[in-house]
Scaffold this motif. Structure first.
Motif, PDB file in Angstrom:
ATOM      1  N   ARG A  36       0.857  -1.279  -0.090  1.00  0.00           N
ATOM      2  CA  ARG A  36      -0.113   0.069   0.056  1.00  0.00           C
ATOM      3  C   ARG A  36       1.076   1.268  -0.096  1.00  0.00           C
ATOM      4  NH1 ARG A  36      -5.403   0.065   1.295  1.00  0.00           N
ATOM      5  NH2 ARG A  36      -5.233   1.955   2.556  1.00  0.00           N
ATOM      6  N   THR A  52      -8.836  -1.847   0.811  1.00  0.00           N
ATOM      7  CA  THR A  52      -9.453  -1.388   2.129  1.00  0.00           C
ATOM      8  C   THR A  52     -10.658  -2.102   2.272  1.00  0.00           C
ATOM      9  OG1 THR A  52      -8.430   1.004   1.527  1.00  0.00           O
ATOM     10  CG2 THR A  52     -10.534   0.595   3.022  1.00  0.00           C
ATOM     11  N   ARG A  57     -14.143   1.160   3.869  1.00  0.00           N
ATOM     12  CA  ARG A  57     -14.274   1.639   2.494  1.00  0.00           C
ATOM     13  C   ARG A  57     -14.823   3.023   1.816  1.00  0.00           C
ATOM     14  NH1 ARG A  57     -14.251  -2.686  -2.073  1.00  0.00           N
ATOM     15  NH2 ARG A  57     -12.676  -3.641  -0.565  1.00  0.00           N
ATOM     16  N   HIS A  60     -12.998   6.226   2.429  1.00  0.00           N
ATOM     17  CA  HIS A  60     -11.593   6.557   1.647  1.00  0.00           C
ATOM     18  C   HIS A  60     -12.064   6.697   0.020  1.00  0.00           C
ATOM     19  CE1 HIS A  60      -9.495   5.048   5.129  1.00  0.00           C
ATOM     20  NE2 HIS A  60     -10.514   4.348   5.338  1.00  0.00           N
ATOM     21  N   TYR A 118      -6.668  -3.566   4.652  1.00  0.00           N
ATOM     22  CA  TYR A 118      -6.786  -2.623   5.494  1.00  0.00           C
ATOM     23  C   TYR A 118      -8.006  -2.095   6.340  1.00  0.00           C
ATOM     24  CZ  TYR A 118      -5.782   2.402   7.260  1.00  0.00           C
ATOM     25  OH  TYR A 118      -5.828   3.575   7.967  1.00  0.00           O
ATOM     26  N   ASP A 120      -8.370   0.077   9.414  1.00  0.00           N
ATOM     27  CA  ASP A 120      -8.291   1.501   9.835  1.00  0.00           C
ATOM     28  C   ASP A 120      -6.798   1.691  10.521  1.00  0.00           C
ATOM     29  OD1 ASP A 120      -8.609   0.432  12.757  1.00  0.00           O
ATOM     30  OD2 ASP A 120     -10.621   1.277  12.602  1.00  0.00           O
TER      31      ASP A 120
END
Length: 124
Positions: A36, A52, A57, A60, A118, A120
């Protein structure tokens, strides 16, 4: 050949690029985090969104990720600590005002259906 942006000392072609291009999945949370970082350095917002977790998500947006990735010059990644599902790191970069910055984060990852995501992070 270009050394990988993640600092592994491997060539990008043999390190993070297979994950970013989708030919392989990152085998660990740390490998995902490193890829990432490399995606930020190479401005690959699609990979960042795709990796994500769906539960976060919506926070983002691709446009925001791309803007942050391209407005900074990514210098170095330093992994401070890594566990099965978390990574603490410092990402060094130069912002668009040519000032040195450090992004210090403790990231949480989740493994689902054989793929790491990912979730957070906590910022310092």
């Amino acid at each position: 050949m270009i050394k990988c942006y993640c600092g592994s000392q491997l060539e990008f072609e043999n390190c993070c690029k297979p994950y970013i291009s989708g030919t392989k999945h990152a085998p660990t949370a740390e490998a995902l985090m490193r890829s990432r970082y490399s995606a930020f350095a190479t401005h690959n917002a699609d990979y960042l969104v795709a990796t994500t977790h769906f539960s976060t998500r919506k926070h983002h947006k691709r446009e925001d990720i791309l803007e942050w990735a391209t407005s900074n010059q990514w210098i170095k990644l330093l992994v401070l600590n890594s566990s099965i599902n978390s990574v603490t790191f410092k990402a060094f970069y130069i912002n668009n005002q040519l000032q040195s910055e450090i992004h210090h984060e403790h990231s949480i990852f989740k493994l689902e259906n054989g793929k790491w995501y990912y979730v957070d992070g906590t910022f310092f």
